[in-house]
Write an enzyme that holds these catalytic residues in place. Structure first.
Site, mmCIF file in Angstrom:
data_model
loop_
_atom_site.group_PDB
_atom_site.id
_atom_site.type_symbol
_atom_site.label_atom_id
_atom_site.label_comp_id
_atom_site.label_asym_id
_atom_site.label_seq_id
_atom_site.Cartn_x
_atom_site.Cartn_y
_atom_site.Cartn_z
ATOM 1 N N PHE A 1 41.399 33.899 30.860
ATOM 2 C CA PHE A 1 42.766 33.840 31.402
ATOM 3 C C PHE A 1 42.823 34.824 32.576
ATOM 4 C CE2 PHE A 1 47.531 33.764 30.460
ATOM 5 C CZ PHE A 1 47.651 32.401 30.682
ATOM 6 N N LYS B 1 29.615 27.924 36.357
ATOM 7 C CA LYS B 1 28.338 27.305 36.752
ATOM 8 C C LYS B 1 27.233 27.536 35.720
ATOM 9 C CE LYS B 1 28.920 29.915 40.493
ATOM 10 N NZ LYS B 1 30.355 30.070 40.601
ATOM 11 N N GLU C 1 33.754 19.831 37.779
ATOM 12 C CA GLU C 1 33.919 19.669 39.231
ATOM 13 C C GLU C 1 34.047 20.995 39.970
ATOM 14 O OE1 GLU C 1 33.303 18.237 42.177
ATOM 15 O OE2 GLU C 1 34.095 16.399 41.313
ATOM 16 N N GLY D 1 39.533 39.867 48.590
ATOM 17 C CA GLY D 1 39.323 39.288 47.253
ATOM 18 C C GLY D 1 38.259 38.209 47.204
ATOM 19 N N GLU E 1 33.115 40.383 45.056
ATOM 20 C CA GLU E 1 33.298 41.240 43.880
ATOM 21 C C GLU E 1 33.056 42.700 44.265
ATOM 22 O OE1 GLU E 1 33.941 40.111 40.773
ATOM 23 O OE2 GLU E 1 33.936 38.030 41.449
ATOM 24 N N ASP F 1 24.320 33.525 43.512
ATOM 25 C CA ASP F 1 25.437 32.587 43.312
ATOM 26 C C ASP F 1 25.106 31.249 44.002
ATOM 27 O OD1 ASP F 1 28.473 32.089 42.724
ATOM 28 O OD2 ASP F 1 28.213 31.591 44.837
ATOM 29 N N LYS G 1 24.436 27.393 42.400
ATOM 30 C CA LYS G 1 25.164 26.188 42.850
ATOM 31 C C LYS G 1 24.214 25.071 43.291
ATOM 32 C CE LYS G 1 29.409 28.543 44.087
ATOM 33 N NZ LYS G 1 30.030 29.408 45.091
HETATM 34 N N1 LIG Z 1 37.661 32.671 41.364
HETATM 35 C C1 LIG Z 1 37.338 31.488 41.842
HETATM 36 O O1 LIG Z 1 37.958 31.008 42.794
HETATM 37 C C2 LIG Z 1 36.247 30.645 41.211
HETATM 38 C C3 LIG Z 1 35.757 29.533 41.888
HETATM 39 C C4 LIG Z 1 34.825 28.696 41.265
HETATM 40 C C5 LIG Z 1 34.372 29.007 40.007
HETATM 41 N N2 LIG Z 1 34.826 30.146 39.387
HETATM 42 C C6 LIG Z 1 34.319 30.461 38.047
HETATM 43 O O2 LIG Z 1 35.413 30.479 37.134
HETATM 44 C C7 LIG Z 1 35.179 31.451 36.119
HETATM 45 C C8 LIG Z 1 36.381 32.400 36.052
HETATM 46 O O3 LIG Z 1 36.552 33.036 37.305
HETATM 47 P P1 LIG Z 1 37.765 34.070 37.538
HETATM 48 O O4 LIG Z 1 37.787 34.342 38.982
HETATM 49 O O5 LIG Z 1 38.982 33.567 36.839
HETATM 50 O O6 LIG Z 1 37.193 35.351 36.753
HETATM 51 P P2 LIG Z 1 38.057 36.550 36.161
HETATM 52 O O7 LIG Z 1 39.332 36.728 36.916
HETATM 53 O O8 LIG Z 1 37.109 37.694 36.038
HETATM 54 O O9 LIG Z 1 38.462 36.046 34.690
HETATM 55 C C9 LIG Z 1 37.514 35.865 33.671
HETATM 56 C C10 LIG Z 1 38.282 35.673 32.382
HETATM 57 O O10 LIG Z 1 37.342 35.437 31.343
HETATM 58 C C11 LIG Z 1 37.662 36.284 30.254
HETATM 59 N N3 LIG Z 1 36.444 36.493 29.474
HETATM 60 C C12 LIG Z 1 35.312 37.147 29.828
HETATM 61 N N4 LIG Z 1 34.428 37.106 28.813
HETATM 62 C C13 LIG Z 1 35.020 36.393 27.808
HETATM 63 C C14 LIG Z 1 34.655 36.011 26.491
HETATM 64 N N5 LIG Z 1 33.467 36.365 26.009
HETATM 65 N N6 LIG Z 1 35.536 35.278 25.761
HETATM 66 C C15 LIG Z 1 36.741 34.929 26.244
HETATM 67 N N7 LIG Z 1 37.154 35.268 27.468
HETATM 68 C C16 LIG Z 1 36.316 36.006 28.238
HETATM 69 C C17 LIG Z 1 38.220 37.541 30.875
HETATM 70 O O11 LIG Z 1 38.980 38.279 29.933
HETATM 71 P P3 LIG Z 1 39.701 39.686 30.331
HETATM 72 O O12 LIG Z 1 40.807 39.307 31.263
HETATM 73 O O13 LIG Z 1 40.222 40.230 29.090
HETATM 74 O O14 LIG Z 1 38.618 40.507 30.979
HETATM 75 C C18 LIG Z 1 39.100 36.896 31.948
HETATM 76 O O15 LIG Z 1 40.317 36.480 31.396
HETATM 77 C C19 LIG Z 1 33.852 32.141 36.463
HETATM 78 O O16 LIG Z 1 32.815 31.542 35.733
HETATM 79 C C20 LIG Z 1 33.693 31.859 37.943
HETATM 80 O O17 LIG Z 1 32.334 31.835 38.353
HETATM 81 C C21 LIG Z 1 35.753 30.960 39.952
#
Ligand SMILES: NC(=O)c1ccc[n+]([C@@H]2O[C@H](COP(=O)([O-])OP(=O)(O)OC[C@H]3O[C@@H](n4cnc5c(N)ncnc54)[C@H](OP(=O)(O)O)[C@@H]3O)[C@@H](O)[C@H]2O)c1
Length: 346
Positions: A10, A127, A151, A208, A211, A222, A226
């Site tokens: 989340f 991924k 997707e 943003g 990282e 990364d 992909k």
């Molecule tokens: N950001 C983008 O635009 C984007 C684009 C393409 C793909 N993605 C992919 O989408 C995924 C999420 O990205 P994000 O940007 O949303 O990352 P994020 O903001 O770091 O959120 C990750 C979420 O996963 C939760 N989490 C981590 N380990 C967990 C576990 N073992 N069990 C349950 N929840 C867990 C975290 O909990 P806490 O909040 O408590 O830490 C957090 O809520 C990643 O795999 C990323 O590669 C992201």
């Protein structure tokens, strides 16, 4: 149709998806005869919650945005970890957006496997499970008549995998070329503009895109993950990220970038998968591309992919202006496609 969904993660993407589910609820109902309730939510450090009747999504968003835990929303005996939540929570579908480990694909691969074994469809933005276990997970989904869609794993919400899966039929993809990593593309654009590497990286972090620890992006991991997803899913390869010949961009300087411009070229971190007899070879490396190459026009945080096939000579998809909502949109489209049975075509 009514779908009960569990959300794993989340963070930026998970919360954007929750907002999109609220914003698009009426469109889903009127255009697809689809209603969705979220019955479970799992995070790493913000708690877990199950409510078989449906969680209050707006309330969950408010709690997490105030830095509070989700446990207050939980109904029933306590749930302590993500795997037990997957097994216990009544659901038709798991929406997975947890952390990516580019070297192992875990723990997300275990979550996806557990969800499919428990009879849930899976949509993931992560991924890892696709790059490390696509064949196994796809076979498991097919055996159980379930959807396993992803997707958003490449180029966020842009329909790259579905174009490949549904649009490029009876064709051989000979080569896939892409600019697939925003951090490195942003830095390379800023180097051309005369901004030193460290400053360009700090800017990418400030907006943003990068990282706090940007190693995964800068060293090409990364991008490697992909290109492996594209090669394995669309070219029938069975690669892992460590199989990709990989060079990052840390050696590129302002002088290199500007010399390329003077020669009518740009340095780009090019991801490639090339069919070579029965094999598919993949690479990620900085190369000089001529201005006439469509991939050369992709600057800052935009991304693009070009397919070369035996039927369409060259097809390029470009995506600009991405953010967590565009990623969440890809997940929403996957959810709709599963609800309307498109996984049975896969
Ligand atoms: N950001 C983008 O635009 C984007 C684009 C393409 C793909 N993605 C992919 O989408 C995924 C999420 O990205 P994000 O940007 O949303 O990352 P994020 O903001 O770091 O959120 C990750 C979420 O996963 C939760 N989490 C981590 N380990 C967990 C576990 N073992 N069990 C349950 N929840 C867990 C975290 O909990 P806490 O909040 O408590 O830490 C957090 O809520 C990643 O795999 C990323 O590669 C992201």
């Amino acid at each position: 149709m009514h779908m009960r969904a569990v959300m794993l993660g989340f963070g930026h993407v998970g919360r954007a998806l929750a907002r999109l589910l609220l914003r698009k609820a009426e469109v889903l109902r009127t255009d697809y005869d689809l209603t969705v309730t979220v019955t479970g939510l799992a995070t790493h450090s913000h708690g877990l919650a199950i409510n078989p009747e449906g969680l209050d999504l707006a309330g969950a968003l408010a709690l997490v945005e105030r830095g509070e835990r989700l446990d207050a929303l939980h109904v029933g005996s306590p749930v302590t970890d993500t795997l037990s939540l997957i097994e216990r929570c009544p659901a038709d579908l798991v929406l997975e957006a947890t952390w990516l480990n580019p070297h192992t694909g875990q723990p997300a691969t275990d979550y996806v496997r557990a969800a499919l074994q428990a009879g849930r469809h899976v949509v993931t933005a992560n991924k890892g499970p696709v790059a490390f276990a696509y064949r196994e997970l796809q076979a498991l989904a097919a055996e159980r008549g379930l959807g396993f869609f992803f997707e958003s794993t490449v180029m966020d919400g842009a329909p790259v995998l579905s174009v490949g899966r549904e649009g490029l039929l009876a064709t051989t993809i000979q080569r896939i070329r892409g600019i697939l990593n925003s951090t490195t593309n942003f830095i390379l654009t800023r180097l051309e503009e005369g901004t030193p590497f460290a400053e360009a990286l700090a800017e990418a972090q400030a907006i943003g895109v990068a990282e706090a620890d940007p190693t995964t992006d800068l060293e090409g991991w990364d991008a490697a993950v992909k290109i492996v997803v594209l090669a394995n899913v669309l070219m029938g390869a069975d690669l892992r990220p460590a199989d990709v010949e990989r060079t990052g961009i840390t050696g590129v300087t302002v002088a290199d970038a500007q010399q390329a411009i003077q020669a009518g070229e740009r340095i780009k971190l090019l991801c490639e998968a090339v069919r070579d007899g029965a094999q598919v070879r993949a690479s990620v490396r900085p190369v000089r591309l001529p201005f006439a190459d469509p991939l050369c026009q992709v600057s800052r945080t935009s991304s693009a992919v070009t397919f070369q096939t035996d039927t369409l000579h060259e097809l390029t998809i470009v995506e600009g202006d991405t953010d967590p909502t565009t990623t969440a949109y890809g997940m929403l489209v996957d959810l709709i496609n599963i609800a309307r049975g498109r996984h049975r075509l896969a």
